[in-house]
Design an enzyme around this catalytic site. Sequence first.
Site, PDB file in Angstrom:
ATOM      1  N   THR A 121       0.864  -1.188   0.000  1.00 30.03           N
ATOM      2  CA  THR A 121       0.000   0.000   0.000  1.00 30.03           C
ATOM      3  C   THR A 121       0.894   1.229   0.000  1.00 30.03           C
ATOM      4  O   THR A 121       1.749   1.374   0.882  1.00 30.03           O
ATOM      5  CB  THR A 121      -0.880  -0.014   1.264  1.00 30.03           C
ATOM      6  OG1 THR A 121      -1.606  -1.239   1.281  1.00 30.03           O
ATOM      7  CG2 THR A 121      -1.846   1.157   1.283  1.00 30.03           C
ATOM      8  N   CYS A 264      -3.008  -1.790   9.250  1.00 29.67           N
ATOM      9  CA  CYS A 264      -3.438  -1.216   7.965  1.00 29.67           C
ATOM     10  C   CYS A 264      -4.363  -0.014   8.093  1.00 29.67           C
ATOM     11  O   CYS A 264      -3.980   1.099   7.743  1.00 29.67           O
ATOM     12  CB  CYS A 264      -4.103  -2.300   7.126  1.00 29.67           C
ATOM     13  SG  CYS A 264      -3.026  -3.708   6.864  1.00 29.67           S
ATOM     14  N   LYS A 327      -7.682  -8.062  16.376  1.00 27.59           N
ATOM     15  CA  LYS A 327      -8.955  -8.676  15.998  1.00 27.59           C
ATOM     16  C   LYS A 327      -8.796 -10.183  16.158  1.00 27.59           C
ATOM     17  O   LYS A 327      -7.657 -10.676  16.269  1.00 27.59           O
ATOM     18  CB  LYS A 327      -9.357  -8.305  14.569  1.00 27.59           C
ATOM     19  CG  LYS A 327      -8.453  -8.884  13.497  1.00 27.59           C
ATOM     20  CD  LYS A 327      -9.081  -8.685  12.127  1.00 27.59           C
ATOM     21  CE  LYS A 327      -8.294  -9.382  11.061  1.00 27.59           C
ATOM     22  NZ  LYS A 327      -8.837  -9.192   9.725  1.00 27.59           N
TER      23      LYS A 327
HETATM   24  C1  UGA Z   1      -7.849  -4.467   6.350  1.00 24.88           C
HETATM   25  C2  UGA Z   1      -8.846  -4.547   5.201  1.00 24.88           C
HETATM   26  O1  UGA Z   1     -10.082  -5.088   5.669  1.00 24.88           O
HETATM   27  C3  UGA Z   1      -8.293  -5.430   4.075  1.00 24.88           C
HETATM   28  O2  UGA Z   1      -9.192  -5.427   2.983  1.00 24.88           O
HETATM   29  C4  UGA Z   1      -6.948  -4.846   3.633  1.00 24.88           C
HETATM   30  O3  UGA Z   1      -6.358  -5.626   2.605  1.00 24.88           O
HETATM   31  C5  UGA Z   1      -6.012  -4.824   4.821  1.00 24.88           C
HETATM   32  O4  UGA Z   1      -6.587  -4.012   5.866  1.00 24.88           O
HETATM   33  C6  UGA Z   1      -4.719  -4.242   4.357  1.00 24.88           C
HETATM   34  O5  UGA Z   1      -4.681  -3.042   4.048  1.00 24.88           O
HETATM   35  O6  UGA Z   1      -3.758  -4.978   4.226  1.00 24.88           O
HETATM   36  P1  UGA Z   1      -7.195  -6.108   8.377  1.00 24.88           P
HETATM   37  O7  UGA Z   1      -6.252  -5.047   8.833  1.00 24.88           O
HETATM   38  O8  UGA Z   1      -6.758  -7.530   8.342  1.00 24.88           O
HETATM   39  O9  UGA Z   1      -7.716  -5.777   6.889  1.00 24.88           O
HETATM   40  O10 UGA Z   1      -8.443  -6.025   9.361  1.00 24.88           O
HETATM   41  P2  UGA Z   1     -10.020  -5.799   9.234  1.00 24.88           P
HETATM   42  O11 UGA Z   1     -10.705  -7.093   9.153  1.00 24.88           O
HETATM   43  O12 UGA Z   1     -10.320  -4.772   8.209  1.00 24.88           O
HETATM   44  O13 UGA Z   1     -10.316  -5.185  10.683  1.00 24.88           O
HETATM   45  C7  UGA Z   1      -9.711  -3.936  11.055  1.00 24.88           C
HETATM   46  C8  UGA Z   1     -10.155  -3.500  12.419  1.00 24.88           C
HETATM   47  O14 UGA Z   1     -11.498  -3.065  12.384  1.00 24.88           O
HETATM   48  C9  UGA Z   1     -10.084  -4.575  13.506  1.00 24.88           C
HETATM   49  O15 UGA Z   1      -9.494  -3.990  14.659  1.00 24.88           O
HETATM   50  C10 UGA Z   1     -11.533  -4.935  13.754  1.00 24.88           C
HETATM   51  O16 UGA Z   1     -11.768  -5.343  15.069  1.00 24.88           O
HETATM   52  C11 UGA Z   1     -12.214  -3.612  13.466  1.00 24.88           C
HETATM   53  N1  UGA Z   1     -13.634  -3.731  13.046  1.00 24.88           N
HETATM   54  C12 UGA Z   1     -13.958  -4.406  11.917  1.00 24.88           C
HETATM   55  C13 UGA Z   1     -14.629  -3.126  13.808  1.00 24.88           C
HETATM   56  O17 UGA Z   1     -14.356  -2.481  14.847  1.00 24.88           O
HETATM   57  N2  UGA Z   1     -15.927  -3.236  13.405  1.00 24.88           N
HETATM   58  C14 UGA Z   1     -16.282  -3.903  12.274  1.00 24.88           C
HETATM   59  O18 UGA Z   1     -17.477  -3.950  11.956  1.00 24.88           O
HETATM   60  C15 UGA Z   1     -15.273  -4.503  11.519  1.00 24.88           C
END
Ligand code: UGA
Length: 437
Positions: A121, A264, A327
């Site tokens: 990124t 990220c 997470k």
């Molecule tokens: C994120 C993106 O979802 C991916 O598509 C992207 O490729 C990646 O970053 C990246 O840039 O490499 P990731 O960091 O693995 O993926 O995590 P997410 O699943 O997006 O969750 C991010 C945070 O949001 C976590 O702390 C999770 O607990 C929080 N979250 C997620 C919430 O608080 N509420 C939600 O409804 C969903």
Amino acid sequence: MKISVFGCGYLGAVHAACMASLGHEVVGIDIVPEQVRALSRGEAPFFEPDLPGLLAEGVAGGRLRFSVDPGDASPATVHFVCVNTPQKKGEYGADLSHLNAVIESILAVVKPGDVIVGKSTVPVGTAERLLARITAVEPEAELLWNPEFLREGHAVQDTLSPDRFVYGYVDGPQGRDAAAKLDEVYAVALSDGVPKLETDLATAQLVKVAANSFLATKISFVNAMAELCEATGADVTQLADAIGYDDRIGRKFLNAGLGFGGGCLPKDIRAFMARAGELGVDQALTFLREVDSINMRRRVRMVDLAREVCGGSIVGRRLAVLGSAFKPDSDDIRDSPALSVAAQMQLQGARVLVTDPRAIDNARKKWPDLEFASTVEEAVAESEAVLLLTEWPEYVELDPADLKRLVAVPRMIDGRNCLEPARWRAAGWTYRALGRP
Ligand code: UGA
């Protein structure tokens, strides 16, 4: 195809193992010898479901190997760039030093006709700069920007069958030849019907940060609604369900709670704001400053809620924290909201004990001043409040009656809105959550 993958962290290790599983001959290059040694033994240096099997299979089958020597990438014709671009210390912008170093390593082995594929990124404009550098050294090599959208915890599945492919390149015979080579790499997914969008370099780089900014905005939107719910006695989980039924809105990424962390989303929205400032369009992204503030406020609110539940003070109180990963299904603790809350409570005088099924070792290294417990039982023993801060399935499934026997005072603070309040209250617990009455 013969492929090299530069950078074997979360993104690169998964990419290398997945490409080998498709039958390609892959070499992963990284500068960290321990990482390379572990991967060479077919061991994943971090927790990612499905990765260990693919790694072991690839290494045993001879299609996948790892090395610290960039020279080992010379037989490859497609070179993937998978290094991380973390936030600079004390600034919003992205640190591109690893990326720049990897491009120089690739330039030492690049041949006419080779394709360099950027997956990291990056701030928009980076690919154009790298392309100029590449073509100055090898005019017949091409650069494609092919952002990665994988989620930790689902990385293998997201790599093998992504929602879409984006290929950014300079249109022309050389760019089209390079895109055709990338089609060969991704032939299986493409034949399964995964959509492919071909764009210019700027669009491809922007797609990635736009997607992450949208996801962060969705989470902060629902967390802003949680603040309104807290002020009015409404329930944010019902609100999210109700608005989520509208297809145009959708229920995904509307889980209110402690907000987003990880390697990220937080750094990407900050780097995006910094880049917009450099481009003279900072106003376009001022809303992301608010997205970031809403997110950080949730952590403060969580500590306040613990204080409220404990009758006005947490000084000297025994508090249990369930979860330290950012997470579930990950042992990644980068910018973990759970650890940030745990550390704040400890700084404010509480006796905090943190547990996690996978991320304890990483957490211990990064936060040596925090206290850790290896089991839930140990963490909650004699606690005056339990804070559930990472929604691991084993925590969501905890039995309120069993847990009650271990704690000093049955107070549950659900930082992820993942428990059923009625069930916990019926078992005699004081149940509190963010954005719920
Ligand atoms: C994120 C993106 O979802 C991916 O598509 C992207 O490729 C990646 O970053 C990246 O840039 O490499 P990731 O960091 O693995 O993926 O995590 P997410 O699943 O997006 O969750 C991010 C945070 O949001 C976590 O702390 C999770 O607990 C929080 N979250 C997620 C919430 O608080 N509420 C939600 O409804 C969903």
